[in-house]
Design an enzyme around this catalytic site. Sequence first.
Site, PDB file in Angstrom:
ATOM      1  N   ARG A  73      -1.214   9.647  -3.439  1.00  0.00           N
ATOM      2  CA  ARG A  73      -0.569   8.978  -2.308  1.00  0.00           C
ATOM      3  C   ARG A  73       0.314   7.807  -2.769  1.00  0.00           C
ATOM      4  O   ARG A  73       1.291   7.481  -2.104  1.00  0.00           O
ATOM      5  CB  ARG A  73      -1.587   8.540  -1.248  1.00  0.00           C
ATOM      6  CG  ARG A  73      -2.763   7.703  -1.699  1.00  0.00           C
ATOM      7  CD  ARG A  73      -3.789   7.670  -0.550  1.00  0.00           C
ATOM      8  NE  ARG A  73      -4.959   6.829  -0.766  1.00  0.00           N
ATOM      9  CZ  ARG A  73      -6.043   7.169  -1.446  1.00  0.00           C
ATOM     10  NH1 ARG A  73      -6.088   8.347  -2.057  1.00  0.00           N
ATOM     11  NH2 ARG A  73      -7.077   6.352  -1.526  1.00  0.00           N
ATOM     12  N   GLU A  94      -7.787   3.256  -6.027  1.00  0.00           N
ATOM     13  CA  GLU A  94      -8.559   2.627  -4.944  1.00  0.00           C
ATOM     14  C   GLU A  94     -10.032   2.476  -5.329  1.00  0.00           C
ATOM     15  O   GLU A  94     -10.524   3.204  -6.216  1.00  0.00           O
ATOM     16  CB  GLU A  94      -8.416   3.477  -3.658  1.00  0.00           C
ATOM     17  CG  GLU A  94      -9.120   2.941  -2.425  1.00  0.00           C
ATOM     18  CD  GLU A  94      -8.778   1.491  -2.056  1.00  0.00           C
ATOM     19  OE1 GLU A  94      -8.819   0.606  -2.943  1.00  0.00           O
ATOM     20  OE2 GLU A  94      -8.506   1.238  -0.875  1.00  0.00           O
ATOM     21  N   HIS A 136      -3.511   0.347  -3.285  1.00  0.00           N
ATOM     22  CA  HIS A 136      -4.414   0.666  -2.176  1.00  0.00           C
ATOM     23  C   HIS A 136      -4.984  -0.600  -1.554  1.00  0.00           C
ATOM     24  O   HIS A 136      -4.913  -1.680  -2.144  1.00  0.00           O
ATOM     25  CB  HIS A 136      -5.564   1.531  -2.709  1.00  0.00           C
ATOM     26  CG  HIS A 136      -5.087   2.754  -3.421  1.00  0.00           C
ATOM     27  ND1 HIS A 136      -4.966   3.968  -2.805  1.00  0.00           N
ATOM     28  CD2 HIS A 136      -4.657   2.928  -4.696  1.00  0.00           C
ATOM     29  CE1 HIS A 136      -4.508   4.865  -3.676  1.00  0.00           C
ATOM     30  NE2 HIS A 136      -4.306   4.245  -4.837  1.00  0.00           N
ATOM     31  N   ARG A 192       0.865  -1.179   0.000  1.00  0.00           N
ATOM     32  CA  ARG A 192       0.000   0.000   0.000  1.00  0.00           C
ATOM     33  C   ARG A 192       0.900   1.228   0.000  1.00  0.00           C
ATOM     34  O   ARG A 192       2.086   1.161   0.347  1.00  0.00           O
ATOM     35  CB  ARG A 192      -0.882   0.031   1.252  1.00  0.00           C
ATOM     36  CG  ARG A 192      -2.024  -0.950   1.189  1.00  0.00           C
ATOM     37  CD  ARG A 192      -2.770  -1.011   2.507  1.00  0.00           C
ATOM     38  NE  ARG A 192      -3.565   0.173   2.777  1.00  0.00           N
ATOM     39  CZ  ARG A 192      -4.241   0.369   3.912  1.00  0.00           C
ATOM     40  NH1 ARG A 192      -4.207  -0.555   4.877  1.00  0.00           N
ATOM     41  NH2 ARG A 192      -4.958   1.460   4.096  1.00  0.00           N
ATOM     42  N   HIS A 193       0.348   2.368  -0.356  1.00  0.00           N
ATOM     43  CA  HIS A 193       1.070   3.641  -0.240  1.00  0.00           C
ATOM     44  C   HIS A 193       1.413   3.893   1.227  1.00  0.00           C
ATOM     45  O   HIS A 193       0.820   3.282   2.133  1.00  0.00           O
ATOM     46  CB  HIS A 193       0.170   4.774  -0.750  1.00  0.00           C
ATOM     47  CG  HIS A 193      -1.196   4.739  -0.111  1.00  0.00           C
ATOM     48  ND1 HIS A 193      -1.437   5.224   1.150  1.00  0.00           N
ATOM     49  CD2 HIS A 193      -2.366   4.207  -0.552  1.00  0.00           C
ATOM     50  CE1 HIS A 193      -2.703   5.026   1.449  1.00  0.00           C
ATOM     51  NE2 HIS A 193      -3.303   4.394   0.430  1.00  0.00           N
ATOM     52  N   ASN A 208      -5.893   8.755   5.723  1.00  0.00           N
ATOM     53  CA  ASN A 208      -5.813   7.587   6.620  1.00  0.00           C
ATOM     54  C   ASN A 208      -5.782   8.063   8.072  1.00  0.00           C
ATOM     55  O   ASN A 208      -6.471   7.513   8.929  1.00  0.00           O
ATOM     56  CB  ASN A 208      -4.545   6.759   6.364  1.00  0.00           C
ATOM     57  CG  ASN A 208      -4.573   5.990   5.054  1.00  0.00           C
ATOM     58  OD1 ASN A 208      -3.522   5.722   4.458  1.00  0.00           O
ATOM     59  ND2 ASN A 208      -5.747   5.613   4.590  1.00  0.00           N
TER      60      ASN A 208
HETATM   61  O1  LIG Z   1     -13.246  -1.844   1.615  1.00  0.00           O
HETATM   62  P1  LIG Z   1     -12.723  -1.218   2.877  1.00  0.00           P
HETATM   63  O2  LIG Z   1     -12.447  -2.195   3.976  1.00  0.00           O
HETATM   64  O3  LIG Z   1     -13.575  -0.072   3.258  1.00  0.00           O
HETATM   65  O4  LIG Z   1     -11.243  -0.702   2.451  1.00  0.00           O
HETATM   66  C1  LIG Z   1     -11.069   0.191   1.372  1.00  0.00           C
HETATM   67  C2  LIG Z   1     -10.710   1.556   1.941  1.00  0.00           C
HETATM   68  O5  LIG Z   1      -9.334   1.530   2.308  1.00  0.00           O
HETATM   69  C3  LIG Z   1      -8.805   2.868   2.256  1.00  0.00           C
HETATM   70  C4  LIG Z   1      -8.372   3.308   3.640  1.00  0.00           C
HETATM   71  O6  LIG Z   1      -9.441   3.276   4.552  1.00  0.00           O
HETATM   72  O7  LIG Z   1      -7.771   2.771   1.318  1.00  0.00           O
HETATM   73  P2  LIG Z   1      -6.446   3.740   1.164  1.00  0.00           P
HETATM   74  O8  LIG Z   1      -5.505   3.315   2.267  1.00  0.00           O
HETATM   75  O9  LIG Z   1      -5.905   3.553  -0.210  1.00  0.00           O
HETATM   76  O10 LIG Z   1      -6.900   5.134   1.335  1.00  0.00           O
HETATM   77  C5  LIG Z   1      -9.979   3.726   1.707  1.00  0.00           C
HETATM   78  O11 LIG Z   1      -9.585   4.801   0.900  1.00  0.00           O
HETATM   79  C6  LIG Z   1     -10.810   2.717   0.990  1.00  0.00           C
HETATM   80  O12 LIG Z   1     -12.155   3.125   0.734  1.00  0.00           O
END
Ligand SMILES: O=P(O)(O)OC[C@H]1O[C@@](CO)(OP(=O)(O)O)[C@@H](O)[C@@H]1O
Length: 681
Positions: free
Chosen positions: A546, A567, A633, A494-495, A501
């Site tokens: 990111r 993402e 992501h 991941r980034h 976050n």
């Molecule tokens: O499907 P879930 O468990 O919500 O995980 C995805 C989520 O992870 C995240 C962090 O909560 O990814 P990211 O670290 O790339 O920002 C959200 O942006 C994204 O909607």
Amino acid sequence: MGSSSSKHPSSSHGSLDEGGSGGQLYVSLKLENFNIRGDLIPHVFGSVPIIGSWDPSRALRMERESASMWELSFVVPPNHETLHFHFLLKPKDRDGPYVMEEGAERLLTGGNLEGGARTAVFRPPEVGHEATLEYKVFVKADIVSPFDLAASWRAYKENFRPSTVRGIPDISINVAPEGGQESGSRTSLELDLESYVVPLPTCASATVYAANLAETPRSMGYNWEFPKYDVSSISPSSSTTRVVTANHAPPNKAMPAAAGAVAAATVADQMHEPKEDRRLAIVLVGLPARGKTFTAAKLTRYLRWLGNETKNFNVGKYRRLRHGSNQTADFFRGDNPEGMEARNEVAALAMEDMLSWMQEGGQVGIFDATNSSRQRRNMLMKMAEGICKIIFLETICNDERIIERNVRLKIQQSPDYAEETDFEAGLRDFKERLVNYDKVYEPVEEGSYIKMIDMARGNGGQIQVNNISGYLPGRIVFFLVNTHLTPRPILLTRHGESQDNVRGRIGGDSVLSDSGNIYSKKLAHFVEKRLKSERTASIWTSTLQRTIITATPIVGFPKVQWRALDEINAGVCDGMAYEEIKRNMPEEYQSRKNDKLRYRYPRGESYLDVIQRLEPVIIELERQRAPVVVISHQAVLRALYAYFADKPLKEIPHIEVPLHTIIEIQMGVTGVQEKRYKLMD
Ligand SMILES: O=P(O)(O)OC[C@H]1O[C@@](CO)(OP(=O)(O)O)[C@@H](O)[C@@H]1O
Ligand SMILES: Nc1ncnc2c1ncn2[C@@H]1O[C@H](COP(=O)(O)OP(=O)(O)O)[C@@H](O)[C@H]1O
């Protein structure tokens, strides 16, 4: 796909040769005019669909490279068919009228423009009858290796979009600054990578012999004894086909017949194809140690990940249960009637299990055995009549060194030799078994088939197809063309932690937190150290800043931004915290909780949507021979990881992919292995 039955490896009909060099032609068309006319946008249109099939409304727009220069670049195979095209000017702000260049069609062959016309002359009506606009035409074509084309033309078309980060090009390579990297950061990571290794989660993949992952024979569920089958009743000449259907558990209705990437195609196929064509049996064919079990396992993993109900039936597993695992080479002699009957019987048992599973809703069955005689294949075809379509998948290897390596791997991995303490004795026995099979081997020349010839050689190989049509068979051929055995690591991360976050907000396009910035530097050192002995590698990011910023400190490797790696799109929930969604949109929150795999954010995406758009990424990861670092992501990496680790779709949204951790997937001749490094607490 066509239907050629050519048996000549060099024939171009029905064969997809990856090509020794694997190179592609990168063509750049340019138009230059210092008389700047910003209101008229140059386009290209012509004979193939990608440039509009002579439909001006679908012409491909050229991009402005500088004030006076317009450019269009694309990728074609070096031996591409002649491309017929014209340049076209389209008004910027309104539809038509288009202005087409004067003169005959332009012809592009092998990256060269035929004829001498190096000017494009246009006569826009409003400029006046006599007035013309003249552009200089430039063409440049270079052969580029597949590696350099990490974003293939298809991927470019579907997944590429310019960066949202100012000043960072879409494909870039940043060189190491003089005097080494940024001061201070190098010391922050010890160079002993092993000290960062963390244990795998309990669910992660360890190396297992692929056949052991095949279906457990059904009969075991009821009774450790197999029922006794009279194989003669299912001989090719018999008109009756017996299929065991009783007493099996009802099919799992929780999953649709197909999901994600294949759903639309499956629905279309179900409307148009006869019933038996909706179910597909891929029947492996080949001598022992030719990679059948390996290929069966890999294909099963891919098809399941795409959302097809797929099971892998390994006849060897049935044989071992029925007759024990230490049969000598004699058992496999073509002139040993007991051995022949016993082997046909277990093959029929496995086939019956597969067919009854299909009748309960199974979609693709992979049937793994040598199936090396025409008689055996006839028996299978007879059994499958009216139930499923059969495609034979034959693996052929003509390289003695590869066969020797495979045989040695077999002795180490196969349960047939688990109790053999003398390696050399095992080797002698297995080679004798091979000779016995070779005597009665009849290559496939009947029905629908795919032949993989010398695909394990370093320079690709050849695929021949015969009588293959339909969505899924097409995807299978495409997948097989792109897979190979060259060992290489794929690093998934991941980034670095983003500001969103930290705030607990989903989606967005924020920059990194302090901790995320430290990770980006640590990651750069890790990559430098881990890939230092590699001649080449590439870094893939999403188009969100990111990931791009996380990749910035990595130097010396080309970087490619993939839109497909963005993402999961949270739609109207983008930028919200989970708590906010729960409070303000309780129904949405609950729906997602109930079925996170299929839940689609309003105006956004579901996990199944994400899987669907990642298919080109998987194909490209399979195709790459050099290491790849994927910086993406959480949701995207869950989906990618699930492919390599063979996780069921329903588990994907819940897979743990922690921040600041690298998942190393080692691809190689024994399959996929995993290792994890945690660079920060
Ligand atoms: O499907 P879930 O468990 O919500 O995980 C995805 C989520 O992870 C995240 C962090 O909560 O990814 P990211 O670290 O790339 O920002 C959200 O942006 C994204 O909607
Ligand atoms: N297309 C292929 N051609 C040759 N060897 C292959 C191919 N695919 C995989 N292999 C190699 O063959 C080895 C033995 O393969 P396996 O699948 O057990 O053979 P089989 O099922 O044909 O007896 C694998 O570990 C892999 O390294």
